[in-house]
Design an enzyme around this catalytic site. Structure first.
Site, PDB file in Angstrom:
ATOM      1  N   ARG A 187      -0.194  -9.667  13.238  1.00 43.04           N
ATOM      2  CA  ARG A 187      -0.734  -8.599  12.386  1.00 43.04           C
ATOM      3  C   ARG A 187      -1.735  -9.159  11.375  1.00 43.04           C
ATOM      4  O   ARG A 187      -2.751  -8.531  11.089  1.00 43.04           O
ATOM      5  CB  ARG A 187       0.401  -7.864  11.677  1.00 43.04           C
ATOM      6  CG  ARG A 187       1.203  -7.030  12.673  1.00 43.04           C
ATOM      7  CD  ARG A 187       2.560  -6.667  12.133  1.00 43.04           C
ATOM      8  NE  ARG A 187       2.512  -5.705  11.063  1.00 43.04           N
ATOM      9  CZ  ARG A 187       3.536  -5.473  10.240  1.00 43.04           C
ATOM     10  NH1 ARG A 187       4.668  -6.145  10.375  1.00 43.04           N
ATOM     11  NH2 ARG A 187       3.429  -4.565   9.296  1.00 43.04           N
ATOM     12  N   ARG A 216      11.795  -6.765   4.361  1.00 37.62           N
ATOM     13  CA  ARG A 216      11.754  -5.333   4.682  1.00 37.62           C
ATOM     14  C   ARG A 216      12.360  -5.094   6.063  1.00 37.62           C
ATOM     15  O   ARG A 216      13.084  -4.133   6.282  1.00 37.62           O
ATOM     16  CB  ARG A 216      10.311  -4.833   4.633  1.00 37.62           C
ATOM     17  CG  ARG A 216      10.175  -3.340   4.898  1.00 37.62           C
ATOM     18  CD  ARG A 216       8.777  -2.853   4.693  1.00 37.62           C
ATOM     19  NE  ARG A 216       7.897  -3.240   5.778  1.00 37.62           N
ATOM     20  CZ  ARG A 216       6.579  -2.984   5.785  1.00 37.62           C
ATOM     21  NH1 ARG A 216       6.008  -2.370   4.776  1.00 37.62           N
ATOM     22  NH2 ARG A 216       5.834  -3.342   6.811  1.00 37.62           N
ATOM     23  N   ARG A 248      -8.935   0.749   9.421  1.00 37.23           N
ATOM     24  CA  ARG A 248      -8.610  -0.663   9.656  1.00 37.23           C
ATOM     25  C   ARG A 248      -9.684  -1.354  10.489  1.00 37.23           C
ATOM     26  O   ARG A 248      -9.538  -2.530  10.790  1.00 37.23           O
ATOM     27  CB  ARG A 248      -7.275  -0.747  10.393  1.00 37.23           C
ATOM     28  CG  ARG A 248      -6.058  -0.953   9.478  1.00 37.23           C
ATOM     29  CD  ARG A 248      -4.820  -0.920  10.347  1.00 37.23           C
ATOM     30  NE  ARG A 248      -3.724  -1.673   9.851  1.00 37.23           N
ATOM     31  CZ  ARG A 248      -2.611  -1.159   9.349  1.00 37.23           C
ATOM     32  NH1 ARG A 248      -2.490   0.141   9.213  1.00 37.23           N
ATOM     33  NH2 ARG A 248      -1.621  -1.934   8.989  1.00 37.23           N
ATOM     34  N   LYS A 275       0.832  -1.212   0.000  1.00 38.43           N
ATOM     35  CA  LYS A 275       0.000   0.000   0.000  1.00 38.43           C
ATOM     36  C   LYS A 275       0.868   1.264   0.000  1.00 38.43           C
ATOM     37  O   LYS A 275       0.633   2.175  -0.774  1.00 38.43           O
ATOM     38  CB  LYS A 275      -0.933   0.034   1.226  1.00 38.43           C
ATOM     39  CG  LYS A 275      -1.841  -1.179   1.346  1.00 38.43           C
ATOM     40  CD  LYS A 275      -2.786  -1.068   2.537  1.00 38.43           C
ATOM     41  CE  LYS A 275      -2.121  -1.096   3.896  1.00 38.43           C
ATOM     42  NZ  LYS A 275      -1.520  -2.384   4.281  1.00 38.43           N
ATOM     43  N   ARG A 335      12.194  -2.146  11.409  1.00 41.30           N
ATOM     44  CA  ARG A 335      10.884  -2.064  12.065  1.00 41.30           C
ATOM     45  C   ARG A 335      10.673  -3.256  12.983  1.00 41.30           C
ATOM     46  O   ARG A 335      10.763  -4.400  12.543  1.00 41.30           O
ATOM     47  CB  ARG A 335       9.767  -2.016  11.007  1.00 41.30           C
ATOM     48  CG  ARG A 335       9.442  -0.628  10.542  1.00 41.30           C
ATOM     49  CD  ARG A 335       8.361  -0.639   9.493  1.00 41.30           C
ATOM     50  NE  ARG A 335       7.101  -1.216   9.958  1.00 41.30           N
ATOM     51  CZ  ARG A 335       5.955  -1.120   9.295  1.00 41.30           C
ATOM     52  NH1 ARG A 335       5.918  -0.451   8.162  1.00 41.30           N
ATOM     53  NH2 ARG A 335       4.857  -1.670   9.764  1.00 41.30           N
TER      54      ARG A 335
HETATM   55  P1  AMP Z   1       1.447   0.014   8.819  1.00 42.06           P
HETATM   56  O1  AMP Z   1       2.648   0.876   8.635  1.00 42.06           O
HETATM   57  O2  AMP Z   1       0.245   0.506   8.089  1.00 42.06           O
HETATM   58  O3  AMP Z   1       1.736  -1.447   8.532  1.00 42.06           O
HETATM   59  O4  AMP Z   1       1.052   0.093  10.365  1.00 42.06           O
HETATM   60  C1  AMP Z   1       1.954  -0.316  11.363  1.00 42.06           C
HETATM   61  C2  AMP Z   1       1.230  -0.408  12.689  1.00 42.06           C
HETATM   62  O5  AMP Z   1       0.721   0.874  13.058  1.00 42.06           O
HETATM   63  C3  AMP Z   1       0.021  -1.335  12.719  1.00 42.06           C
HETATM   64  O6  AMP Z   1       0.365  -2.698  12.918  1.00 42.06           O
HETATM   65  C4  AMP Z   1      -0.736  -0.755  13.921  1.00 42.06           C
HETATM   66  O7  AMP Z   1      -0.126  -1.113  15.139  1.00 42.06           O
HETATM   67  C5  AMP Z   1      -0.518   0.755  13.729  1.00 42.06           C
HETATM   68  N1  AMP Z   1      -1.578   1.328  12.872  1.00 42.06           N
HETATM   69  C6  AMP Z   1      -1.431   1.902  11.655  1.00 42.06           C
HETATM   70  N2  AMP Z   1      -2.605   2.302  11.171  1.00 42.06           N
HETATM   71  C7  AMP Z   1      -3.534   1.962  12.098  1.00 42.06           C
HETATM   72  C8  AMP Z   1      -4.948   2.078  12.148  1.00 42.06           C
HETATM   73  N3  AMP Z   1      -5.654   2.626  11.159  1.00 42.06           N
HETATM   74  N4  AMP Z   1      -5.570   1.622  13.273  1.00 42.06           N
HETATM   75  C9  AMP Z   1      -4.884   1.080  14.297  1.00 42.06           C
HETATM   76  N5  AMP Z   1      -3.557   0.906  14.283  1.00 42.06           N
HETATM   77  C10 AMP Z   1      -2.875   1.346  13.193  1.00 42.06           C
END
Ligand code: AMP
Length: 213
Positions: free
Chosen positions: A164, A146, A107, A32, A152
């Protein structure tokens, strides 16, 4: 661009209803963020990645960052209220603009409902949700790779990645039905060559915009 020109462009967008508000949807590691960065300039869209905003807050050690850290490192979602408040601020900071790409948001169904309410405050709405379909084996391989360069914490072990993916199945997957019911859900094959995936998204968006006229 001066604020007056921005305001004028936005006014025209809203009047003509030709803003493009897009959700890039998919499991962790589906690409994404990468694809949002590749297409945002073509359509003049503001890219909001909630994961990136949380990570920025974590590195700046803000209260929000410290709160989010605990959840993120375990691979769990940050609580809805916290995430929605943060998203609201981000969105309002970027208005006026010609459209948004939401990456990693919403989400949960709660977040999707709150997003609709927030957008409607500005006479805006979501036009399309584009999902990047990738199988779990490929996702796990991509995320572990990654993790080697990004550092990360949530990309470091298969156990965390599995948490996740479980969070996705339990809380995020219901959004497929949420947006399908509104006739806003489209999916593309998110596997293979990066440029081919971008082309699939661009074709889908161009078709949508052509149909919209
Ligand atoms: P991402 O970079 O989108 O993979 O997000 C990394 C982490 O950030 C996720 O596993 C959640 O812990 C947190 N996170 C990101 N976006 C959201 C969201 N919309 N709602 C809740 N947690 C989020």
């Amino acid at each position: 661009m001066s604020i007056l020109i921005k305001l004028y462009n936005w006014y025209i967008c809203v009047i003509k209803n030709n803003m493009l508000n897009l959700i890039l949807f998919g499991k962790p590691g589906s690409g994404k963020g990468t694809q949002a960065s590749l297409i945002k300039n073509k359509y003049n869209l503001v890219h909001i990645s909630t994961g990136d905003v949380f990570r920025k807050n974590m590195s700046n050690k803000t209260d929000l960052g410290m709160l989010a850290k605990g959840y993120m490192e375990k691979g769990e979602l940050v609580p809805d209220e916290v995430t929605v408040n943060m998203l609201k601020e981000e969105l309002e900071d970027h208005l006026p603009c010609e459209g948004f790409i939401f990456d990693g948001f919403p989400r949960t169904t709660y977040q999707a409902e709150k997003l609709d309410v927030l957008l409607s405050k500005y006479s805006l709405n979501i036009h399309l949700t584009v999902a990047l379909d990738v199988d779990n084996g490929t996702l796990i391989e991509r995320l572990l790779n990654r993790g080697k360069s990004s550092g990360r914490a949530d990309d470091q072990s298969e156990d965390k990645i599995n948490i996740r993916l479980q969070e996705y199945d339990k809380k995020t997957k219901p959004l497929i039905e949420f947006y399908t019911k509104q006739n806003k859900y489209k999916s593309i094959n998110g596997m293979g060559d990066l440029d081919d995936i971008t082309t699939r998204i661009v074709n889908l968006l161009d078709n949508y915009l052509n149909d919209r006229g």
